[in-house]
Design a protein around this motif. Structure first.
Motif, PDB file in Angstrom:
ATOM      1  N   LEU A 146     -86.066  44.427 -16.370  1.00  0.00           N
ATOM      2  CA  LEU A 146     -87.173  45.260 -16.840  1.00  0.00           C
ATOM      3  C   LEU A 146     -87.403  45.059 -18.335  1.00  0.00           C
ATOM      4  O   LEU A 146     -86.450  44.805 -19.087  1.00  0.00           O
ATOM      5  N   PRO A 147     -88.655  45.180 -18.788  1.00  0.00           N
ATOM      6  CA  PRO A 147     -88.937  45.062 -20.225  1.00  0.00           C
ATOM      7  C   PRO A 147     -88.304  46.209 -21.020  1.00  0.00           C
ATOM      8  O   PRO A 147     -87.900  47.227 -20.460  1.00  0.00           O
ATOM      9  N   ILE A 148     -88.253  46.005 -22.325  1.00  0.00           N
ATOM     10  CA  ILE A 148     -87.791  47.034 -23.259  1.00  0.00           C
ATOM     11  C   ILE A 148     -88.987  47.419 -24.127  1.00  0.00           C
ATOM     12  O   ILE A 148     -89.669  46.548 -24.663  1.00  0.00           O
ATOM     13  N   VAL A 149     -89.234  48.708 -24.267  1.00  0.00           N
ATOM     14  CA  VAL A 149     -90.415  49.186 -24.989  1.00  0.00           C
ATOM     15  C   VAL A 149     -90.010  49.644 -26.382  1.00  0.00           C
ATOM     16  O   VAL A 149     -89.176  50.539 -26.534  1.00  0.00           O
ATOM     17  N   ILE A 150     -90.599  49.014 -27.402  1.00  0.00           N
ATOM     18  CA  ILE A 150     -90.344  49.379 -28.801  1.00  0.00           C
ATOM     19  C   ILE A 150     -91.642  49.892 -29.404  1.00  0.00           C
ATOM     20  O   ILE A 150     -92.669  49.215 -29.352  1.00  0.00           O
ATOM     21  N   LYS A 151     -91.579  51.104 -29.967  1.00  0.00           N
ATOM     22  CA  LYS A 151     -92.775  51.718 -30.543  1.00  0.00           C
ATOM     23  C   LYS A 151     -92.539  52.080 -32.004  1.00  0.00           C
ATOM     24  O   LYS A 151     -91.510  52.674 -32.343  1.00  0.00           O
ATOM     25  N   ALA A 152     -93.497  51.738 -32.840  1.00  0.00           N
ATOM     26  CA  ALA A 152     -93.482  52.246 -34.206  1.00  0.00           C
ATOM     27  C   ALA A 152     -93.715  53.750 -34.171  1.00  0.00           C
ATOM     28  O   ALA A 152     -94.536  54.242 -33.395  1.00  0.00           O
ATOM     29  N   ASP A 153     -92.977  54.482 -34.988  1.00  0.00           N
ATOM     30  CA  ASP A 153     -93.084  55.946 -34.969  1.00  0.00           C
ATOM     31  C   ASP A 153     -94.453  56.426 -35.427  1.00  0.00           C
ATOM     32  O   ASP A 153     -95.004  57.379 -34.877  1.00  0.00           O
ATOM     33  N   GLY A 154     -95.030  55.776 -36.432  1.00  0.00           N
ATOM     34  CA  GLY A 154     -96.264  56.258 -37.035  1.00  0.00           C
ATOM     35  C   GLY A 154     -97.518  55.611 -36.476  1.00  0.00           C
ATOM     36  O   GLY A 154     -97.483  54.836 -35.516  1.00  0.00           O
ATOM     37  N   LEU A 155     -98.649  55.933 -37.086  1.00  0.00           N
ATOM     38  CA  LEU A 155     -99.946  55.418 -36.653  1.00  0.00           C
ATOM     39  C   LEU A 155    -100.071  53.942 -36.993  1.00  0.00           C
ATOM     40  O   LEU A 155     -99.856  53.534 -38.132  1.00  0.00           O
ATOM     41  N   ALA A 156    -100.446  53.143 -35.973  1.00  0.00           N
ATOM     42  CA  ALA A 156    -100.538  51.689 -36.183  1.00  0.00           C
ATOM     43  C   ALA A 156    -101.780  51.106 -35.534  1.00  0.00           C
ATOM     44  O   ALA A 156    -101.806  49.941 -35.146  1.00  0.00           O
ATOM     45  N   ALA A 157    -102.842  51.932 -35.406  1.00  0.00           N
ATOM     46  CA  ALA A 157    -104.138  51.461 -34.900  1.00  0.00           C
ATOM     47  C   ALA A 157    -104.025  50.759 -33.550  1.00  0.00           C
ATOM     48  O   ALA A 157    -104.686  49.756 -33.303  1.00  0.00           O
ATOM     49  N   GLY A 158    -103.172  51.301 -32.671  1.00  0.00           N
ATOM     50  CA  GLY A 158    -103.049  50.743 -31.334  1.00  0.00           C
ATOM     51  C   GLY A 158    -102.197  49.488 -31.246  1.00  0.00           C
ATOM     52  O   GLY A 158    -102.093  48.886 -30.182  1.00  0.00           O
ATOM     53  N   LYS A 159    -101.582  49.085 -32.364  1.00  0.00           N
ATOM     54  CA  LYS A 159    -100.816  47.832 -32.374  1.00  0.00           C
ATOM     55  C   LYS A 159     -99.326  48.071 -32.629  1.00  0.00           C
ATOM     56  O   LYS A 159     -98.591  47.146 -32.972  1.00  0.00           O
ATOM     57  N   GLY A 160     -98.869  49.298 -32.471  1.00  0.00           N
ATOM     58  CA  GLY A 160     -97.487  49.625 -32.775  1.00  0.00           C
ATOM     59  C   GLY A 160     -96.564  49.657 -31.579  1.00  0.00           C
ATOM     60  O   GLY A 160     -95.472  50.223 -31.656  1.00  0.00           O
ATOM     61  N   VAL A 161     -96.981  49.065 -30.461  1.00  0.00           N
ATOM     62  CA  VAL A 161     -96.163  49.060 -29.244  1.00  0.00           C
ATOM     63  C   VAL A 161     -95.894  47.619 -28.824  1.00  0.00           C
ATOM     64  O   VAL A 161     -96.831  46.824 -28.690  1.00  0.00           O
ATOM     65  N   VAL A 162     -94.622  47.307 -28.623  1.00  0.00           N
ATOM     66  CA  VAL A 162     -94.233  45.991 -28.106  1.00  0.00           C
ATOM     67  C   VAL A 162     -93.488  46.200 -26.797  1.00  0.00           C
ATOM     68  O   VAL A 162     -92.488  46.930 -26.754  1.00  0.00           O
ATOM     69  N   VAL A 163     -94.000  45.604 -25.727  1.00  0.00           N
ATOM     70  CA  VAL A 163     -93.307  45.614 -24.441  1.00  0.00           C
ATOM     71  C   VAL A 163     -92.588  44.274 -24.337  1.00  0.00           C
ATOM     72  O   VAL A 163     -93.190  43.251 -24.004  1.00  0.00           O
ATOM     73  N   ALA A 164     -91.298  44.280 -24.673  1.00  0.00           N
ATOM     74  CA  ALA A 164     -90.522  43.043 -24.782  1.00  0.00           C
ATOM     75  C   ALA A 164     -89.940  42.650 -23.431  1.00  0.00           C
ATOM     76  O   ALA A 164     -89.178  43.407 -22.836  1.00  0.00           O
ATOM     77  N   ASN A 165     -90.296  41.468 -22.964  1.00  0.00           N
ATOM     78  CA  ASN A 165     -89.796  40.989 -21.674  1.00  0.00           C
ATOM     79  C   ASN A 165     -88.428  40.334 -21.775  1.00  0.00           C
ATOM     80  O   ASN A 165     -87.762  40.115 -20.757  1.00  0.00           O
ATOM     81  N   HIS A 166     -88.001  40.038 -23.010  1.00  0.00           N
ATOM     82  CA  HIS A 166     -86.696  39.427 -23.231  1.00  0.00           C
ATOM     83  C   HIS A 166     -86.028  40.117 -24.414  1.00  0.00           C
ATOM     84  O   HIS A 166     -86.700  40.635 -25.315  1.00  0.00           O
ATOM     85  N   LEU A 167     -84.708  40.114 -24.408  1.00  0.00           N
ATOM     86  CA  LEU A 167     -83.962  40.793 -25.467  1.00  0.00           C
ATOM     87  C   LEU A 167     -84.277  40.203 -26.832  1.00  0.00           C
ATOM     88  O   LEU A 167     -84.394  40.941 -27.824  1.00  0.00           O
ATOM     89  N   ALA A 168     -84.445  38.887 -26.897  1.00  0.00           N
ATOM     90  CA  ALA A 168     -84.767  38.252 -28.185  1.00  0.00           C
ATOM     91  C   ALA A 168     -86.089  38.774 -28.734  1.00  0.00           C
ATOM     92  O   ALA A 168     -86.237  38.995 -29.943  1.00  0.00           O
ATOM     93  N   GLU A 169     -87.051  38.997 -27.838  1.00  0.00           N
ATOM     94  CA  GLU A 169     -88.345  39.542 -28.250  1.00  0.00           C
ATOM     95  C   GLU A 169     -88.192  40.970 -28.758  1.00  0.00           C
ATOM     96  O   GLU A 169     -88.844  41.371 -29.725  1.00  0.00           O
ATOM     97  N   ALA A 170     -87.303  41.744 -28.119  1.00  0.00           N
ATOM     98  CA  ALA A 170     -87.048  43.115 -28.566  1.00  0.00           C
ATOM     99  C   ALA A 170     -86.406  43.113 -29.946  1.00  0.00           C
ATOM    100  O   ALA A 170     -86.801  43.895 -30.834  1.00  0.00           O
ATOM    101  N   HIS A 171     -85.408  42.239 -30.153  1.00  0.00           N
ATOM    102  CA  HIS A 171     -84.761  42.146 -31.472  1.00  0.00           C
ATOM    103  C   HIS A 171     -85.769  41.781 -32.560  1.00  0.00           C
ATOM    104  O   HIS A 171     -85.731  42.325 -33.671  1.00  0.00           O
ATOM    105  N   GLN A 172     -86.707  40.861 -32.228  1.00  0.00           N
ATOM    106  CA  GLN A 172     -87.704  40.451 -33.205  1.00  0.00           C
ATOM    107  C   GLN A 172     -88.641  41.593 -33.549  1.00  0.00           C
ATOM    108  O   GLN A 172     -88.981  41.810 -34.723  1.00  0.00           O
ATOM    109  N   ALA A 173     -89.066  42.346 -32.540  1.00  0.00           N
ATOM    110  CA  ALA A 173     -89.964  43.486 -32.775  1.00  0.00           C
ATOM    111  C   ALA A 173     -89.288  44.537 -33.646  1.00  0.00           C
ATOM    112  O   ALA A 173     -89.905  45.100 -34.565  1.00  0.00           O
ATOM    113  N   ILE A 174     -88.011  44.806 -33.382  1.00  0.00           N
ATOM    114  CA  ILE A 174     -87.259  45.780 -34.184  1.00  0.00           C
ATOM    115  C   ILE A 174     -87.157  45.309 -35.625  1.00  0.00           C
ATOM    116  O   ILE A 174     -87.370  46.083 -36.563  1.00  0.00           O
TER     117      ILE A 174
END
Length: 432
Positions: A146-174
């Motif tokens: 399953l993907p990992i969902v990373i969200k910026a806490d604050g307002l990001a104009a609809g671009k603050g959510v990353v649905v990471a399909n791989h752990l490396a992608e999640a680490h990069q988003a963080i």
């Protein structure tokens, strides 16, 4: 009476247009507006920045005897514009700064939902990159595949959510958010959520602090590409109504989401007045909240306003004065029974670095069943040009959803600007 709508996007064009159709409304000002609102006969753009010049806005509202103001986007709400206008004795529709944290802070929203037993995904919040990355690794082990969902806490104009399909992608988003400063202060804290499976829908209501009036349901399409592929965007199209919101789901959301928000906000001493948007994930006719917005969603607003045929200004006015229960009698007469489809036309390179300043041609005149709402446009001496990532939303009604879809795409055929991109499958989920 004269009204004011704050904002410059497609949502504000649609809201102002619909408000102007109310028989008691003489004019709707839009601050700052866009190229579409500039061309509407009953609308008037005003060159005011509500966030950076609230004093100028207050003067304008008083000098022009504006009956009430509707705040469209999230930034002025988070900045406390409603509090400021109310302190001046002005009527305004939107949540106060404290209540607007439901959207302005993902962590606040998750804590609020946990406190008031509102169904949502499990989560943890982090400010430390190593701790966040370690938790993401744990999640990958707990929920393999399953993907990992990373969200910026604050307002990001609809671009603050990353649905990471791989752990490396999640680490990069963080890393991008917490140490790379990719989203500025919005990403100084991240929320990592469990991935919710199902079908998304948008559930929007008008609130007066104690009661809620549900608007027509809708479904947005967040991804840039057909088949829900590519990066997330602010929304590439929407349709209304959303068949996935069955009567059972509707009842559950009102009972377990909307009413607990109103009761919780009252308990916190910040009664919620304004539009409330619950982004839902629905599976087996059970809904969980993905996120809250403290305003109407875009592009969902466009097909919803297209379907509205009642007196929208009177509905908003009733909410401002705490008389929303009296508006229940309007429910049956408020909506056109036909579905509507809105397709967003976006600039080249959207959503990363949209190309701006291109001339727009071929926008047809409005018909009874089709209207082109503007978002990222301006009207000047050189004509209409692009000024944002999402440029237009072609919105059509039809006897059936497939007819509305066909009309919208047929209309798109006449519109041109350099690098124009759009999805070809908006509303396909609803058609089946």
């Amino acid at each position: 009476m004269k009204l004011m709508v704050i904002g410059s996007g497609g949502r504000e064009h649609a809201l102002a247009w619909r408000l102007s159709k109310s028989p008691r409304v003489q004019k709707v000002y839009v601050a700052p507006g866009n190229g579409g609102t500039a061309a509407e006969p009953d609308l008037e753009n005003v060159a005011l920045d509500a966030v950076n010049d609230p004093d100028g806005l207050v003067r304008f509202l008083k000098d022009n005897d504006v009956a009430f103001t509707v705040v469209g986007p999230e930034a002025p709400l988070a900045a406390g514009l409603v509090d400021r206008l109310e302190s001046e004795g002005l009527k305004v529709f939107g949540p106060c700064k404290a209540a607007a944290q439901l959207e302005a802070s993902k962590d606040f929203a998750k804590q609020f939902m946990a406190k008031y037993n509102i169904p949502t995904a499990g989560y943890k919040t982090f400010t430390d990159q190593e701790a966040a990355s370690n938790y993401a690794a744990e999640q990958a082990k707990r929920f393999p595949g399953l993907p990992i969902v990373i969200k910026a806490d604050g307002l990001a104009a609809g671009k603050g959510v990353v649905v990471a399909n791989h752990l490396a992608e999640a680490h990069q988003a963080i890393a991008d958010m917490l140490t790379g400063n990719k989203l500025g202060s919005a990403g100084a804290r991240v929320v990592i959520e469990d991935f919710l499976q199902g079908e998304e829908a948008s559930f929007m209501v008008v609130c007066d602090g104690k009661s809620a009036f549900a608007l027509a349901t809708s479904q947005d399409h967040k991804r840039i590409g057909d088949g829900d592929t590519g990066p997330n965007t602010g929304g590439m199209g929407a349709y209304s109504p959303a068949p996935v919101v069955t009567p059972k789901v509707y009842a559950q959301v009102m009972r377990e989401v909307i009413r607990p928000v109103l009761k919780g906000m009252q308990a916190e001493g910040t009664p919620y007045k304004g539009f409330l948007y619950a982004g839902l994930m629905i599976q087996n006719e059970q809904a969980k909240v993905v996120e809250f917005n403290c305003r109407m969603g875009a592009p969902e607003t466009q097909p919803i306003m297209m379907r509205m045929k009642g007196d929208f200004a009177s509905l908003v006015e009733a909410a401002i004065h705490g008389r929303l229960e009296q508006a229940e009698s309007m429910a049956d007469s408020l909506w056109d029974g036909r579905p509507a489809v809105g397709v967003v036309l976006a600039a080249a390179n959207y959503p990363e670095a949209p190309q701006l300043g291109d001339s727009i041609a071929g926008i047809p005149k409005d018909t009874v069943d089709t209207k082109v709402f503007h978002a990222g446009t301006s009207l000047g001496e050189q004509g209409l040009v692009t000024t944002g990532g999402r440029v237009l939303c072609v919105t059509s009604l039809g006897g059936k959803l497939k007819e509305a879809q066909a009309t919208a795409y047929q209309t798109i055929g006449s519109i041109e600007f350099n690098g124009m991109q759009y999805r070809k499958d908006i509303a396909a989920k609803g058609i089946g």
